[in-house]
Motif scaffolding. Sequence first.
Motif, PDB file in Angstrom:
ATOM      1  N   ILE A  29       0.833  -1.205   0.000  1.00 57.77           N
ATOM      2  CA  ILE A  29       0.000   0.000   0.000  1.00 57.77           C
ATOM      3  C   ILE A  29       0.868   1.255   0.000  1.00 57.77           C
ATOM      4  N   THR A  30       1.908   1.278   0.787  1.00 53.18           N
ATOM      5  CA  THR A  30       2.828   2.426   0.817  1.00 53.18           C
ATOM      6  C   THR A  30       3.474   2.619  -0.544  1.00 53.18           C
ATOM      7  N   ILE A  31       3.903   1.537  -1.148  1.00 51.51           N
ATOM      8  CA  ILE A  31       4.525   1.598  -2.476  1.00 51.51           C
ATOM      9  C   ILE A  31       3.542   2.133  -3.502  1.00 51.51           C
ATOM     10  N   LEU A  32       2.308   1.653  -3.466  1.00 51.21           N
ATOM     11  CA  LEU A  32       1.305   2.121  -4.418  1.00 51.21           C
ATOM     12  C   LEU A  32       1.008   3.610  -4.235  1.00 51.21           C
ATOM     13  N   HIS A  33       0.958   4.069  -2.995  1.00 48.80           N
ATOM     14  CA  HIS A  33       0.766   5.504  -2.740  1.00 48.80           C
ATOM     15  C   HIS A  33       1.873   6.307  -3.423  1.00 48.80           C
ATOM     16  N   GLY A  40      -0.154  10.325 -10.891  1.00 50.08           N
ATOM     17  CA  GLY A  40      -1.484  10.706 -10.441  1.00 50.08           C
ATOM     18  C   GLY A  40      -2.494   9.581 -10.564  1.00 50.08           C
ATOM     19  N   TYR A  41      -2.055   8.454 -11.073  1.00 45.80           N
ATOM     20  CA  TYR A  41      -2.913   7.274 -11.210  1.00 45.80           C
ATOM     21  C   TYR A  41      -2.015   6.051 -11.372  1.00 45.80           C
ATOM     22  N   LEU A  42      -2.631   4.865 -11.357  1.00 53.93           N
ATOM     23  CA  LEU A  42      -1.887   3.604 -11.427  1.00 53.93           C
ATOM     24  C   LEU A  42      -2.323   2.782 -12.627  1.00 53.93           C
ATOM     25  N   PRO A  43      -1.758   3.064 -13.793  1.00 57.95           N
ATOM     26  CA  PRO A  43      -2.124   2.278 -14.972  1.00 57.95           C
ATOM     27  C   PRO A  43      -1.624   0.836 -14.849  1.00 57.95           C
ATOM     28  N   ARG A  44      -2.149  -0.012 -15.705  1.00 59.67           N
ATOM     29  CA  ARG A  44      -1.813  -1.444 -15.695  1.00 59.67           C
ATOM     30  C   ARG A  44      -0.305  -1.668 -15.711  1.00 59.67           C
ATOM     31  N   GLU A  45       0.411  -0.901 -16.531  1.00 57.35           N
ATOM     32  CA  GLU A  45       1.864  -1.102 -16.657  1.00 57.35           C
ATOM     33  C   GLU A  45       2.586  -0.895 -15.326  1.00 57.35           C
ATOM     34  N   ILE A  46       2.161   0.084 -14.566  1.00 56.95           N
ATOM     35  CA  ILE A  46       2.780   0.354 -13.270  1.00 56.95           C
ATOM     36  C   ILE A  46       2.468  -0.791 -12.306  1.00 56.95           C
ATOM     37  N   GLN A  47       1.227  -1.248 -12.320  1.00 57.78           N
ATOM     38  CA  GLN A  47       0.840  -2.363 -11.450  1.00 57.78           C
ATOM     39  C   GLN A  47       1.666  -3.607 -11.767  1.00 57.78           C
ATOM     40  N   GLU A  48       1.912  -3.852 -13.047  1.00 54.25           N
ATOM     41  CA  GLU A  48       2.710  -5.015 -13.448  1.00 54.25           C
ATOM     42  C   GLU A  48       4.147  -4.915 -12.945  1.00 54.25           C
ATOM     43  N   ILE A  49       4.732  -3.734 -13.014  1.00 54.40           N
ATOM     44  CA  ILE A  49       6.109  -3.565 -12.529  1.00 54.40           C
ATOM     45  C   ILE A  49       6.168  -3.774 -11.023  1.00 54.40           C
ATOM     46  N   VAL A  50       5.202  -3.210 -10.296  1.00 53.93           N
ATOM     47  CA  VAL A  50       5.167  -3.396  -8.842  1.00 53.93           C
ATOM     48  C   VAL A  50       5.064  -4.877  -8.512  1.00 53.93           C
ATOM     49  N   ALA A  51       4.176  -5.574  -9.178  1.00 55.02           N
ATOM     50  CA  ALA A  51       4.007  -7.009  -8.927  1.00 55.02           C
ATOM     51  C   ALA A  51       5.305  -7.765  -9.198  1.00 55.02           C
ATOM     52  N   VAL A  61      -2.003  -6.978  -6.656  1.00 58.12           N
ATOM     53  CA  VAL A  61      -1.825  -5.524  -6.779  1.00 58.12           C
ATOM     54  C   VAL A  61      -3.136  -4.898  -7.247  1.00 58.12           C
ATOM     55  N   TYR A  62      -3.719  -5.481  -8.285  1.00 63.12           N
ATOM     56  CA  TYR A  62      -4.975  -4.984  -8.836  1.00 63.12           C
ATOM     57  C   TYR A  62      -6.071  -4.997  -7.762  1.00 63.12           C
ATOM     58  N   GLY A  63      -6.104  -6.045  -6.971  1.00 68.67           N
ATOM     59  CA  GLY A  63      -7.102  -6.156  -5.902  1.00 68.67           C
ATOM     60  C   GLY A  63      -6.989  -5.018  -4.899  1.00 68.67           C
ATOM     61  N   VAL A  64      -5.780  -4.651  -4.542  1.00 68.97           N
ATOM     62  CA  VAL A  64      -5.565  -3.533  -3.611  1.00 68.97           C
ATOM     63  C   VAL A  64      -5.952  -2.216  -4.280  1.00 68.97           C
ATOM     64  N   VAL A  65      -5.534  -2.032  -5.515  1.00 74.25           N
ATOM     65  CA  VAL A  65      -5.824  -0.785  -6.243  1.00 74.25           C
ATOM     66  C   VAL A  65      -7.331  -0.579  -6.384  1.00 74.25           C
ATOM     67  N   THR A  66      -8.063  -1.639  -6.678  1.00 72.05           N
ATOM     68  CA  THR A  66      -9.505  -1.496  -6.881  1.00 72.05           C
ATOM     69  C   THR A  66     -10.282  -1.491  -5.570  1.00 72.05           C
ATOM     70  N   PHE A  67      -9.697  -1.982  -4.494  1.00 70.51           N
ATOM     71  CA  PHE A  67     -10.394  -2.009  -3.202  1.00 70.51           C
ATOM     72  C   PHE A  67     -10.396  -0.644  -2.539  1.00 70.51           C
ATOM     73  N   TYR A  68      -9.260   0.023  -2.531  1.00 67.51           N
ATOM     74  CA  TYR A  68      -9.134   1.302  -1.831  1.00 67.51           C
ATOM     75  C   TYR A  68      -9.509   2.462  -2.749  1.00 67.51           C
ATOM     76  N   SER A  69     -10.433   3.291  -2.292  1.00 68.92           N
ATOM     77  CA  SER A  69     -10.930   4.383  -3.131  1.00 68.92           C
ATOM     78  C   SER A  69      -9.872   5.453  -3.393  1.00 68.92           C
TER      79      SER A  69
END
Length: 162
Positions: A29-33, A40-51, A61-69
Amino acid sequence: MKKDNCTEEVYQKVRTICANHHNDSGELITILHQCQDILGYLPREIQEIVAEQLNIPVARVYGVVTFYSYFTMEPKGKYPISVCMGTACYVRGSERILEEFQRQLGIKVGETTEDGLFSLNCLRCVGACGLAPVVTIGSKVYGRLTADKVRDILSDYYLKEK
């Protein structure tokens, strides 16, 4: 508005953020913040690199991104507008204010203007019920707002851009 701002430089910043947290999946969560602060947003490509960096499934990663508003997969405007729809604001006319923002900007809730200046969203409570109805634009709070003030507020932001 151009959505694909993912350059090699951005990817390297994401990798650096992950490394600064020792690629620890417990810090997701800290990393995603911090990653969202880059674009200013988390596109698919960024989520893939984090994963990849944290050695976890992209689905997690996607589950966390879509869970938290707080997280968004769509770019927000330079001036994100949030209309409070909490009880105090709602009974004092926030719905009319929201409708006026939609009319003036030509967008619906969840959308961003073509020029990338404004995005429009609703939230449940700003915590400023005494100022109801309340709208935030970025970190600025507008209280005791009425629909007829919307045009003037937007004009101020358009003037900043000239």
